[in-house]
Design a protein around this motif. Structure first.
Motif: not given
Ligand code: HEM
Ligand code: HEM
Length: 221
Positions: A47-53, A100-102, A206-211, A215-219
């Motif tokens: 979805g994010f990639l489509l939004m970026l396009m 929150g931010l998301a 969105a970049v802040v949310h993704i990074v 960082y927190y949710a996956s790694l």
């Protein structure tokens, strides 16, 4: 009418298809796919990639101004298609939780889509060629003169009622456009002043949310 809104029709078909796949996933898992797991993540990323396009491609085409790259109209249709389907995937990615931010990024996404529909309405009030290039007032006056000529020609023939009515309708539409062209352009410029910064803020956050999500949710898990 349908021809003029075909990007909305395609977007609707895609949204229905995505909803069916989503509902099947919910039924199989007996739960909403969480944002941080495989399906939720995939929907967020795609979805994010489509939004970026959506954010970049139409503007790039507008600035390049080469006819070889395809009609401006088609690029705008694609912009609208990805501008609806991308946000819809991201909405499903959120698992209907908006903290929150998301949550703020999701809200801005909703605002930009809503604003897009208003922009599309204003945009359609500005007369253009089949390629999507704006007509000047002079070009519009020429078209009106041409329709008026044809009305005179057809008027001389007997049994040309239907033709006359069609031409008369066309003349009324062109005159309405000629009268409104200055205001419509001003309104679209004003709308750009709102729509564009919302997009930029949205992507920065969105970049802040993704990074931070990676960082927190996956790694860290
Ligand atoms: C504009 C695009 C995006 C929006 C609007 C968005 C929005 C959201 C929302 C509303 C949530 C739920 C927050 C909550 O209430 O807990 C969420 C969670 C999450 N998002 Fe996104 N998201 C986007 C893109 C992405 C992308 C591209 C990724 C991955 C690379 C991602 C990764 C995550 C993760 C891992 C969570 C779970 C966080 C947790 O459970 O603590 N998001 N997102
Ligand atoms: C993720 C969602 C969206 C983003 C990020 C987005 C972003 C943008 C940007 C940056 C522009 C400025 C293009 C330029 O003039 O250079 C624009 C223009 C425009 N957008 Fe969107 N948009 C989104 C969704 C939509 C939707 C859903 C619609 C229609 C339903 C729409 C309709 C338009 C229209 C009509 C224009 C003006 C075109 C012009 O003046 O040439 N947008 N959008």
């Amino acid at each position: 009418m349908l021809e003029r809104s075909r990007e909305l029709l395609y977007a609707l078909v895609a949204v229905v298809f995505i909803s069916i796949v989503y509902l099947v996933m919910v039924a199989l898992e007996r739960d909403l796919p969480p944002a941080r797991e495989l399906y939720g993540h995939a929907m967020g990323i795609f979805g994010f990639l489509l939004m970026l396009m959506t954010e970049t491609l139409y503007t790039a085409r507008k600035n390049l101004k080469s006819a070889r790259l395809g009609k401006m109209n088609s690029w705008l249709e694609f912009h609208i298609f990805t501008g609806i389907v991308g946000p819809y995937l991201v909405l499903l990615h959120s698992a209907w939780s908006f903290n929150g931010l998301a949550g703020l990024v999701m809200l801005l996404t909703g605002v930009i889509v809503f604003s897009g529909f208003i922009g599309r309405y204003i945009y359609s009030a500005i007369p253009r060629t089949a390629e999507g290039i704006e007509l000047s007032l002079d070009e519009l006056e020429l078209r009106i003169a041409d329709v008026e000529n044809r009305i005179h020609l057809v008027g001389d023939l007997a049994s040309a009622d239907a033709n006359l009515r069609a031409l008369d309708k066309q003349r009324t539409r062109l005159r309405r456009q000629a009268n409104g062209i200055v205001n419509a352009r001003r309104l679209l410029a004003l709308w750009h002043l709102v729509h564009v910064p919302i997009g930029l803020t949205l992507f920065a956050l969105a970049v802040v949310h993704i990074v931070s999500a990676i960082y927190y949710a996956s790694l860290l898990h």
